[in-house]
Design an enzyme around this catalytic site. Sequence first.
Site, PDB file in Angstrom:
ATOM      1  N   ARG A 153     -23.968  62.266 -17.822  1.00  0.00           N
ATOM      2  CA  ARG A 153     -25.397  62.490 -17.948  1.00  0.00           C
ATOM      3  C   ARG A 153     -26.003  61.514 -18.958  1.00  0.00           C
ATOM      4  O   ARG A 153     -27.150  61.098 -18.837  1.00  0.00           O
ATOM      5  CB  ARG A 153     -25.689  63.928 -18.395  1.00  0.00           C
ATOM      6  CG  ARG A 153     -27.193  64.271 -18.303  1.00  0.00           C
ATOM      7  CD  ARG A 153     -27.549  65.594 -18.967  1.00  0.00           C
ATOM      8  NE  ARG A 153     -27.478  65.503 -20.409  1.00  0.00           N
ATOM      9  CZ  ARG A 153     -26.757  66.304 -21.179  1.00  0.00           C
ATOM     10  NH1 ARG A 153     -25.995  67.251 -20.642  1.00  0.00           N
ATOM     11  NH2 ARG A 153     -26.763  66.168 -22.491  1.00  0.00           N
ATOM     12  N   TYR A 211     -51.445  55.856  -7.430  1.00  0.00           N
ATOM     13  CA  TYR A 211     -50.595  56.559  -6.469  1.00  0.00           C
ATOM     14  C   TYR A 211     -50.808  58.071  -6.601  1.00  0.00           C
ATOM     15  O   TYR A 211     -50.924  58.605  -7.708  1.00  0.00           O
ATOM     16  CB  TYR A 211     -49.137  56.180  -6.723  1.00  0.00           C
ATOM     17  CG  TYR A 211     -48.142  57.057  -6.021  1.00  0.00           C
ATOM     18  CD1 TYR A 211     -48.166  57.207  -4.630  1.00  0.00           C
ATOM     19  CD2 TYR A 211     -47.171  57.750  -6.740  1.00  0.00           C
ATOM     20  CE1 TYR A 211     -47.263  58.023  -3.986  1.00  0.00           C
ATOM     21  CE2 TYR A 211     -46.255  58.565  -6.099  1.00  0.00           C
ATOM     22  CZ  TYR A 211     -46.310  58.701  -4.726  1.00  0.00           C
ATOM     23  OH  TYR A 211     -45.411  59.520  -4.091  1.00  0.00           O
ATOM     24  N   ASP A 260     -46.818  50.090 -13.418  1.00  0.00           N
ATOM     25  CA  ASP A 260     -46.001  50.462 -12.270  1.00  0.00           C
ATOM     26  C   ASP A 260     -45.866  49.221 -11.400  1.00  0.00           C
ATOM     27  O   ASP A 260     -46.843  48.739 -10.828  1.00  0.00           O
ATOM     28  CB  ASP A 260     -46.681  51.601 -11.511  1.00  0.00           C
ATOM     29  CG  ASP A 260     -45.851  52.102 -10.332  1.00  0.00           C
ATOM     30  OD1 ASP A 260     -44.943  51.376  -9.876  1.00  0.00           O
ATOM     31  OD2 ASP A 260     -46.110  53.220  -9.863  1.00  0.00           O
ATOM     32  N   LYS A 320     -37.836  52.492  -3.321  1.00  0.00           N
ATOM     33  CA  LYS A 320     -38.601  51.638  -2.424  1.00  0.00           C
ATOM     34  C   LYS A 320     -37.915  50.287  -2.206  1.00  0.00           C
ATOM     35  O   LYS A 320     -36.764  50.230  -1.836  1.00  0.00           O
ATOM     36  CB  LYS A 320     -40.016  51.489  -2.966  1.00  0.00           C
ATOM     37  CG  LYS A 320     -40.712  52.819  -3.312  1.00  0.00           C
ATOM     38  CD  LYS A 320     -40.797  53.775  -2.145  1.00  0.00           C
ATOM     39  CE  LYS A 320     -41.759  54.937  -2.379  1.00  0.00           C
ATOM     40  NZ  LYS A 320     -41.409  55.813  -3.501  1.00  0.00           N
TER      41      LYS A 320
END
Length: 386
Positions: free
Chosen positions: A50, A102, A174, A199
């Site tokens: 983690r 977005y 972004d 993406k």
Amino acid sequence: MSKPRKPCTIVAAAHPDLDPAYRSVGPAIWPTDTFEWASPDEKPAFDYSRTVNPNRAILIRTLSELEGAAGGVVTNSGQAAALLAFLRLPAGARVIAPHDCYGGTYRLLEALERQGKIHCTFVDQTNDAAFDGAIEDEFALLWIETPSNPLMRITDIRRRAAAARSRGALTIADNTLLSPLRQRPLDLGCDLVCHSTTKVLNGHADLFGGALLASDPAMVEELEWWSNAGGLNGSAFDSSQIVRGLRTLPLRIDRQEATATRIAEWLAERPEVKAVYYPGLDSSDGAELVAAQQFGPGFMLSFELRGGKPVADRFVGALDLITLASSLGGFSTLICTPSTMTHRGMPVEAQEKAGISADLLRLSVGLEDPDDLIADLNRGFTRLGS
């Protein structure tokens, strides 16, 4: 001092030296949740997945080289990367974000504001007067999205980041729609850059991932702490697959961009089209900024039909090759109606203010032959005339 490597070299060469055992050219996957310690007092480089994992380390190093970052974190989605950027803010901090951002980012910011954790101001960042008015009051973080999603508006990164810095605020960009192969926000004055690696960086439409990178090593340590504390880090498998996808990123984005340019030029000649939004068109707003801060126009475009939602629905219903779906950046060309799909969480009045109409269509251009894609789009226009 050696010259910086070109992006195609960075992705092809990443990163045998980070294999802790064998320096494998094709990195193995380390799915283990924990690692052995030599003694209770000797913390190893990798102790608990983690916190740190070899596959994430390879991906972080590669993305940092591409973006010119000091380092960063890999999260389990793009939205987790956005959340991480906001988690480090003090209670009541003010965020300035694009009015046409977005839909998922809008939804997250609005929810955090409803809970009283932050205050958010949505503003048209391409409008000097509106932006200057928004930054008169104290703020902690400027969120930039350029090109914007879905209208491809171009924001002057260098100028806006400088204004934020002069007021003691950080700037995050972004960079999902362009990737570091087409834009490097940290070079233009941003402090942070985020990605949905789901993406184009992955490019294969088969996983979720995100990344948040910083220019300052101290900020990197802070992000690492918060991501570990919040359990936001991405998995070993997904990290390995994103590295695999990055190997072909330069080839894919060149092809996708060339096809997008051709489609945008074709759409601009169609009488059924009210407007085309693509940074590669000479007629587009912000063309000078594109030339100054981007290395290419990218693979995303939007176009507005004449006739409202019924016309848009008939158009997408006639398509045979292009898929009606809400993601972007993969090998397959996708189309969506932002008002009811990617931005459905944005209230109608906010959509109207941002210019997101019911007949706006967003196209993520993939790797198909451009002639076949144009033929499919023509099928849509033929349906409108029938």
